[in-house]
Design a protein around this motif. Structure first.
Motif, PDB file in Angstrom:
ATOM      1  N   ASN A  21       1.596  -8.004   5.817  1.00 12.26           N
ATOM      2  CA  ASN A  21       1.621  -7.913   7.276  1.00 12.26           C
ATOM      3  C   ASN A  21       3.027  -7.722   7.825  1.00 12.26           C
ATOM      4  N   LEU A  22       3.957  -7.409   6.947  1.00 17.38           N
ATOM      5  CA  LEU A  22       5.358  -7.276   7.328  1.00 17.38           C
ATOM      6  C   LEU A  22       5.579  -6.116   8.289  1.00 17.38           C
ATOM      7  N   ARG A  23       6.453  -6.354   9.257  1.00 13.68           N
ATOM      8  CA  ARG A  23       6.958  -5.290  10.129  1.00 13.68           C
ATOM      9  C   ARG A  23       8.435  -5.162   9.812  1.00 13.68           C
TER      10      ARG A  23
ATOM     11  N   ASP B 242       4.944   7.392  -0.250  1.00 13.91           N
ATOM     12  CA  ASP B 242       5.221   6.725   1.022  1.00 13.91           C
ATOM     13  C   ASP B 242       4.730   5.290   0.999  1.00 13.91           C
ATOM     14  N   VAL B 243       5.552   4.397   1.548  1.00 16.23           N
ATOM     15  CA  VAL B 243       5.163   3.006   1.745  1.00 16.23           C
ATOM     16  C   VAL B 243       4.390   2.946   3.058  1.00 16.23           C
ATOM     17  N   VAL B 244       3.124   2.547   2.979  1.00 13.69           N
ATOM     18  CA  VAL B 244       2.302   2.458   4.186  1.00 13.69           C
ATOM     19  C   VAL B 244       2.424   1.065   4.795  1.00 13.69           C
ATOM     20  N   CYS B 245       2.295   0.034   3.974  1.00 13.59           N
ATOM     21  CA  CYS B 245       2.474  -1.331   4.466  1.00 13.59           C
ATOM     22  C   CYS B 245       2.831  -2.266   3.317  1.00 13.59           C
ATOM     23  N   VAL B 246       3.449  -3.353   3.697  1.00 18.95           N
ATOM     24  CA  VAL B 246       3.809  -4.433   2.775  1.00 18.95           C
ATOM     25  C   VAL B 246       3.226  -5.698   3.388  1.00 18.95           C
TER      26      VAL B 246
ATOM     27  N   THR C  43       0.848  -1.182   0.000  1.00 18.47           N
ATOM     28  CA  THR C  43       0.000   0.000   0.000  1.00 18.47           C
ATOM     29  C   THR C  43       0.885   1.234   0.000  1.00 18.47           C
ATOM     30  N   LEU C  44       0.619   2.118  -0.956  1.00 16.30           N
ATOM     31  CA  LEU C  44       1.375   3.362  -1.090  1.00 16.30           C
ATOM     32  C   LEU C  44       0.430   4.545  -0.965  1.00 16.30           C
ATOM     33  N   LEU C  45       0.956   5.649  -0.461  1.00 19.46           N
ATOM     34  CA  LEU C  45       0.244   6.928  -0.460  1.00 19.46           C
ATOM     35  C   LEU C  45       1.093   7.919  -1.232  1.00 19.46           C
TER      36      LEU C  45
ATOM     37  N   ILE D 159       7.926   0.184   8.385  1.00 20.49           N
ATOM     38  CA  ILE D 159       6.707  -0.454   7.881  1.00 20.49           C
ATOM     39  C   ILE D 159       6.095  -1.249   9.039  1.00 20.49           C
ATOM     40  N   PRO D 160       4.830  -1.021   9.356  1.00 16.51           N
ATOM     41  CA  PRO D 160       3.896  -0.109   8.712  1.00 16.51           C
ATOM     42  C   PRO D 160       4.197   1.356   9.068  1.00 16.51           C
ATOM     43  N   HIS D 161       3.672   2.268   8.257  1.00 21.90           N
ATOM     44  CA  HIS D 161       3.861   3.704   8.419  1.00 21.90           C
ATOM     45  C   HIS D 161       2.799   4.195   9.399  1.00 21.90           C
ATOM     46  N   HIS D 162       3.177   4.323  10.671  1.00 24.05           N
ATOM     47  CA  HIS D 162       2.197   4.606  11.723  1.00 24.05           C
ATOM     48  C   HIS D 162       1.482   5.949  11.570  1.00 24.05           C
ATOM     49  N   LYS D 163       2.186   6.982  11.096  1.00 23.01           N
ATOM     50  CA  LYS D 163       1.514   8.285  10.943  1.00 23.01           C
ATOM     51  C   LYS D 163       0.354   8.178   9.957  1.00 23.01           C
TER      52      LYS D 163
END
Length: 140
Positions: free
Chosen positions: A108-110, A102-106, A7-9, A118-122
């Motif tokens: 369920n990877l941390r 911005d990479v929000v998540c990949v 997921t990207l923003l 990752i994940p991008h908490h903001k």
């Protein structure tokens, strides 16, 4: 090679912001991976810095084979190709930008390193515009 859902923003607040987003989407598909879902664009005021330039934002999910670090390398390359000169990690402050990806998540990877968390908490928990885009994305 395995595929990851990422997921990207994206955001832009300089120049023709909608065209900047469209060009970034094209480059992402050409250089990183297939776009499988995307939100509508959302126009927002700057967050965490003062500017008279409003943002055009979009969220998307892509499939890619790249690891988080390689993904970040490709993203930074696209940002530079499009004319982004200042990186927040280097300057230490938010500024107007032609494109921000911005990479929000990949999945369920941390993953944490100096350049990437990752994940991008903001985006997931603190920014209303991000939550709105991500919520829309999850409904597709």
């Amino acid at each position: 090679m395995s595929q990851h859902e990422v997921t990207l923003l994206l955001g832009s607040n300089l120049g023709d912001t909608k065209s900047n987003i469209e060009l970034a989407l094209l480059k992402i598909e050409q250089e990183i991976g297939e776009i499988i879902r995307k939100s509508e664009t959302l126009v927002t005021d700057p967050v965490e810095f003062v500017s008279n330039n409003i943002f055009c934002n979009i969220a998307l999910v892509i499939k890619t084979q790249f690891s988080p670090v390689k993904l970040l390398d490709r993203i930074k390359s696209i940002e530079r190709e499009m004319g982004r000169e200042n990186d927040t990690l280097i300057s230490g402050e938010y500024q107007d930008r032609i494109i921000d990806i911005d990479v929000v998540c990949v999945g369920n990877l941390r993953f944490w390193c100096k350049e990437l968390k990752i994940p991008h908490h903001k985006h997931l928990y603190q920014r209303d515009f991000s939550r709105k885009l991500l919520d829309e994305l999850s409904k597709h």
